[in-house]
Scaffold this active site. Structure first.
Site, PDB file in Angstrom:
ATOM      1  N   HIS B  58       0.897  -0.886  -0.311  1.00 20.87           N
ATOM      2  CA  HIS B  58       0.065  -0.174   0.349  1.00 20.87           C
ATOM      3  C   HIS B  58       0.877   1.455   0.076  1.00 20.87           C
ATOM      4  O   HIS B  58       1.354   1.224   0.891  1.00 20.87           O
ATOM      5  CB  HIS B  58      -1.383  -0.300   1.290  1.00 20.87           C
ATOM      6  CG  HIS B  58      -1.327  -1.621   1.383  1.00 20.87           C
ATOM      7  ND1 HIS B  58      -2.680  -1.486   0.693  1.00 20.87           N
ATOM      8  CD2 HIS B  58      -1.599  -2.348   2.066  1.00 20.87           C
ATOM      9  CE1 HIS B  58      -3.281  -2.331   1.367  1.00 20.87           C
ATOM     10  NE2 HIS B  58      -2.548  -2.815   2.273  1.00 20.87           N
ATOM     11  N   ARG B  78      -4.756   1.484  12.021  1.00 19.55           N
ATOM     12  CA  ARG B  78      -5.792   2.249  10.336  1.00 19.55           C
ATOM     13  C   ARG B  78      -6.838   3.286  10.863  1.00 19.55           C
ATOM     14  O   ARG B  78      -6.672   4.285   9.554  1.00 19.55           O
ATOM     15  CB  ARG B  78      -6.510   1.236  10.729  1.00 19.55           C
ATOM     16  CG  ARG B  78      -7.396   1.136   9.035  1.00 19.55           C
ATOM     17  CD  ARG B  78      -8.142  -0.553   9.450  1.00 19.55           C
ATOM     18  NE  ARG B  78      -9.672  -0.039  10.345  1.00 19.55           N
ATOM     19  CZ  ARG B  78     -11.239  -0.703   9.774  1.00 19.55           C
ATOM     20  NH1 ARG B  78     -10.703  -1.826   8.962  1.00 19.55           N
ATOM     21  NH2 ARG B  78     -11.725  -0.107  11.016  1.00 19.55           N
ATOM     22  N   ARG B 206     -13.799  -8.618   5.427  1.00 18.76           N
ATOM     23  CA  ARG B 206     -15.098  -7.909   6.110  1.00 18.76           C
ATOM     24  C   ARG B 206     -15.985  -6.609   5.167  1.00 18.76           C
ATOM     25  O   ARG B 206     -16.922  -6.603   5.623  1.00 18.76           O
ATOM     26  CB  ARG B 206     -13.591  -6.578   6.780  1.00 18.76           C
ATOM     27  CG  ARG B 206     -13.202  -7.797   8.036  1.00 18.76           C
ATOM     28  CD  ARG B 206     -11.934  -6.432   8.326  1.00 18.76           C
ATOM     29  NE  ARG B 206     -11.350  -7.124   8.565  1.00 18.76           N
ATOM     30  CZ  ARG B 206      -9.937  -6.367   7.856  1.00 18.76           C
ATOM     31  NH1 ARG B 206     -10.267  -4.579   8.333  1.00 18.76           N
ATOM     32  NH2 ARG B 206      -8.913  -6.762   7.272  1.00 18.76           N
ATOM     33  N   HIS B 230      -6.370 -10.186   1.915  1.00 16.53           N
ATOM     34  CA  HIS B 230      -6.082 -10.377   3.032  1.00 16.53           C
ATOM     35  C   HIS B 230      -6.661 -11.470   3.361  1.00 16.53           C
ATOM     36  O   HIS B 230      -7.617 -11.366   3.694  1.00 16.53           O
ATOM     37  CB  HIS B 230      -6.286  -8.433   3.911  1.00 16.53           C
ATOM     38  CG  HIS B 230      -5.720  -7.365   3.538  1.00 16.53           C
ATOM     39  ND1 HIS B 230      -6.244  -6.491   3.004  1.00 16.53           N
ATOM     40  CD2 HIS B 230      -4.401  -6.941   3.159  1.00 16.53           C
ATOM     41  CE1 HIS B 230      -5.431  -5.518   3.087  1.00 16.53           C
ATOM     42  NE2 HIS B 230      -4.233  -6.311   2.483  1.00 16.53           N
ATOM     43  N   GLU B 233      -5.019 -11.597   8.787  1.00 10.91           N
ATOM     44  CA  GLU B 233      -4.789 -10.864   9.359  1.00 10.91           C
ATOM     45  C   GLU B 233      -4.394 -10.183  11.293  1.00 10.91           C
ATOM     46  O   GLU B 233      -3.379 -10.450  12.083  1.00 10.91           O
ATOM     47  CB  GLU B 233      -3.997  -9.208   8.809  1.00 10.91           C
ATOM     48  CG  GLU B 233      -2.770  -8.379   9.444  1.00 10.91           C
ATOM     49  CD  GLU B 233      -2.525  -7.567   8.545  1.00 10.91           C
ATOM     50  OE1 GLU B 233      -3.635  -6.946   7.731  1.00 10.91           O
ATOM     51  OE2 GLU B 233      -2.105  -6.380   9.104  1.00 10.91           O
ATOM     52  N   HIS B 267      -1.015 -12.444   4.221  1.00  9.91           N
ATOM     53  CA  HIS B 267      -0.449 -12.478   5.950  1.00  9.91           C
ATOM     54  C   HIS B 267      -1.091 -14.040   6.316  1.00  9.91           C
ATOM     55  O   HIS B 267      -0.707 -14.764   6.082  1.00  9.91           O
ATOM     56  CB  HIS B 267      -1.485 -11.080   6.600  1.00  9.91           C
ATOM     57  CG  HIS B 267      -1.485 -10.034   6.279  1.00  9.91           C
ATOM     58  ND1 HIS B 267      -0.517  -9.601   6.716  1.00  9.91           N
ATOM     59  CD2 HIS B 267      -2.201  -8.983   5.677  1.00  9.91           C
ATOM     60  CE1 HIS B 267      -0.554  -8.138   6.103  1.00  9.91           C
ATOM     61  NE2 HIS B 267      -1.635  -7.630   5.737  1.00  9.91           N
ATOM     62  N   ASP B 318       4.005  -4.565   2.217  1.00  7.03           N
ATOM     63  CA  ASP B 318       2.948  -4.401   2.823  1.00  7.03           C
ATOM     64  C   ASP B 318       2.718  -2.336   3.081  1.00  7.03           C
ATOM     65  O   ASP B 318       2.673  -1.727   2.623  1.00  7.03           O
ATOM     66  CB  ASP B 318       2.542  -5.106   3.954  1.00  7.03           C
ATOM     67  CG  ASP B 318       0.898  -4.791   4.864  1.00  7.03           C
ATOM     68  OD1 ASP B 318       0.441  -3.706   4.027  1.00  7.03           O
ATOM     69  OD2 ASP B 318       0.379  -4.938   5.064  1.00  7.03           O
TER      70      ASP B 318
END
Lengths: 442, 442
Positions: B58, B78, B206, B230, B233, B267, B318
């Site tokens: 990212h 986050r 999610r 993902h 994680e 992950h 990452d």
């Protein structure tokens, strides 16, 4: 009097702009902050931090860095390492240690604790000069300019009273009394070297029984010398100790009075809650060696819990598979994050204190700080790498690498310039002797 | 035709002396080993390794490297990161990505998987040019010369069906159909760029429900594009997924057909034994991001168990708190040693395969090897550092650092020379924009 003006200096609470140090050549005599440089000041741009302490090193283990086969357990690695130990001579050890100490200085370590147990000839007979191996290390430290605490190690047994194995004979003394005689004489010799100091070490509860440990602890308290001991690096040490003595290594050493000295527990990886409380209650220093503890598969020690209980922390490069003080503190913090699944466990100030002033103290020196009375042991960091672009000054130690070290002073003497030791070429002995020492492992 | 003679070259089974590569400029057309150089060969001393793949990035997270406060949990970090995401524009993202990509190239990453989800304006409205953000990244890759797989990410929910939060609006598309329309059009645009390629990503269980995940998987299979996601994680993702769907994220994605694609699970930190078996059975690639997983306190994923079950491994930088491929594989190995309390868990060959050819494959490229047909994506390492003194050639990747990278070629074009990108100064945008982006977090 000489004066140095640091664009940024790392003080107890982190980085400060405009730190002007007056010195008498070797000691800081005045420290101003927030000031512009004066005429005649030596200008140091970037960030100047205190010299850092490597509180646990076995110099000759460096020869195993990048060796092809050292096995899949700690114990198989150890048997390879013993072969290297077996092939050392005072001459080769001096030559090799010069290379390692120059590498340490160039990485920003200005003060070194050598946990030294290769005392005698291979069969255990003392050298004609019984201090030949000690003097090899003291001379290497003097040549390179690193501040040395020689932690002379008592090593009597291959495990809980069993006699030494053939490859351990050169580590051993006939008895604790013989060890005391030897180190007392060494203490007289070492006092001639202003940058070297004597400390004591108990190899471990495996190698030294409780009565002998108690005798060493009394010696250290009387001599005012630091005392270091390997504690609970591997689970096997704990289970064996429980079986033989019915208690943990930490408790056993506590009963022997070890924690009453200026004591440092090295590793302290596998501890019970009671162990953590005991080390904390005595404000013991715990020397973590995170890159070694990962390389050897030891495990992640309870650093945060120890600190919370009252222990101090310090860092060691130990087997010297890595010589980079910043990588040690970063590995320490990462280990804590991985076990706790949280973030920001230690701050940069905490970690720098462990690397600097608490490390110095654990080796019996005052210093490791930009303050009046401290020796002029300094490290100038170049902040110009791409890696550090955008990094807050207060977080630099969490992202720096030994490659960022530009200049290093010990006792006011500039020993590293432009990232290289000024007089010793590390690579040559590390390669030549590395090959030679490794040949002994085949 | 150009020819390059490598003093040592890293082949599938490790380093070999005298590797001579013939190329047509961009592709290796012949590879001889054990030969002396011929007249006219470009001589590359040291060790030449294949270009390395950074399979999970990212880019904008780089702005948080060395930021003062990002909180003590993944979730607090986050929320700071979202503020940076919120302040990006196509112009600033292009400019910043140039700095990051030049840093990656100088570290030896030649191929990049950008897990890209900052698609729209802050309120979620598409830009007038709906691909403005994609084009910013493609242009930055083209300017710097890095090979790019743009993993266009579907992100529909703030968590298991809940609507997007305000700061997530720019990540979202109206529906999976809208995402398909957008990426199909992007695929046409990207095909004009020989060094860029399109891939798909599902943000996570999610953010994307099982029906939509299945739709993305079908799209990826039909397009022959890599698909990244993902997975697990954080423990919280697992517990929430169990609560809502009664199964683990890995199982849910399996039922959606995700593992039938050229899939990479990013992950995969917190897996059940059944999850490990499932990823292994489908020979899924698992992209580990060890420096990030430590920094964020995620935990240590079961890399060895995944490999043993049949999964392939790759590596990702990452959040870009570290950009150093060697540090990633060293952290991976250290993590395994710490959890297993053993040593030598992976060999250097295994780890290099994960960094190079398996990484390339996971991004939809062939390459990452010194072999006929592979692109001329090469990294020349300088073996002259003190750190590497005495290190066996076959162990160099276990001790190297990005600082050892001297020259880098992508598709035969030399983009890095003497450790620096030839045309882009990384520091300037990383500092200037880093400050600007971080201002948004206060």
């Amino acid at each position: 009097m000489t004066t140095m003006w640091c664009e940024h200096g790392w003080l107890e609470d982190g980085p400060v702009w405009g730190v002007r140090l007056e010195t008498d050549g070797s000691t800081i005599t005045a420290c101003e902050t927030g000031v512009a440089p004066s005429e005649g000041d030596r200008i140091l741009d970037g960030l100047v931090i205190p010299g850092m302490a490597d509180c646990h090193s076995h110099t000759f283990h460096r020869a195993l860095r990048g060796a092809r086969e050292t096995g899949s357990t700690f114990w198989s690695w150890r048997s390879t390492m013993y072969k290297i130990a077996g092939s050392l001579t005072p001459e080769s050890y001096y030559d090799y240690a010069r290379g390692v100490y120059a590498e340490m200085l160039a990485a920003g370590y200005t003060c070194l604790g050598e946990f030294h147990y290769v005392h005698h000839q291979s069969d255990g007979t003392p050298y004609v000069d019984p201090h030949a191996m000690d003097e090899a290390l003291i001379a290497a430290a003097e040549d390179t300019g690193i501040r040395l605490t020689l932690l002379d190690t008592l090593y009597l047994s291959s495990g809980f009273g069993s006699p030494l194995q053939a490859e351990q004979l050169r580590f051993g003394d006939a008895s604790v009394e013989e060890w005391i005689r030897r180190v007392d004489a060494l203490g007289d010799a070492i006092s001639l070297h202003p940058h070297a100091r004597l400390g004591a070490a108990i190899h471990s509860v495996r190698a030294v029984g409780p009565d002998d440990a108690a005798r060493v602890a009394r010696w250290a308290v009387e001599a005012g010398a630091p005392l270091h001991v390997h504690v609970s690096e591997q689970v096997k040490e704990n289970t064996d100790c429980e079986r033989v003595f019915g208690m943990t290594p930490t408790r056993l050493l506590g009963e022997a009075g070890v924690w009453e000295a200026n004591a440092t527990a090295v590793h302290a990886t596998h501890l019970s809650d009671a162990d953590i409380a005991e080390l904390g209650r005595h404000a013991v220093t715990v020397c973590l060696c995170p890159t070694t503890e990962a390389d050897l598969g030891d495990g992640i020690g309870p650093a945060r819990a120890l600190r919370d209980a009252g222990a101090a922390l310090s860092l060691g490069s130990d087997e010297n598979v890595v010589i980079d003080p910043f990588e040690e503190i970063q590995s320490l913090e990462r280990g804590e994050r991985l076990t706790s699944q949280s973030r920001e466990v230690f701050g940069a100030n905490d970690l720098m204190r462990a690397l600097c002033s608490d490390g110095y103290r654990s080796l019996g020196w005052s210093g490791g700080a930009l303050e009046v009375g401290a020796p002029v042991d300094l490290v100038q960091l170049d902040l110009g790498s791409t890696r550090l672009a955008g990094v807050d000054l207060a977080r630099v130690p969490l992202h720096a690498r030994s490659e960022d070290v530009r200049r290093v002073w010990v006792d006011g003497r500039e020993v590293v310039c432009e990232g290289r030791h000024r007089t010793v070429d590390s690579r040559e002995p590390l390669e030549r002797l590395g090959r030679q020492l490794r040949a002994s492992t085949r």
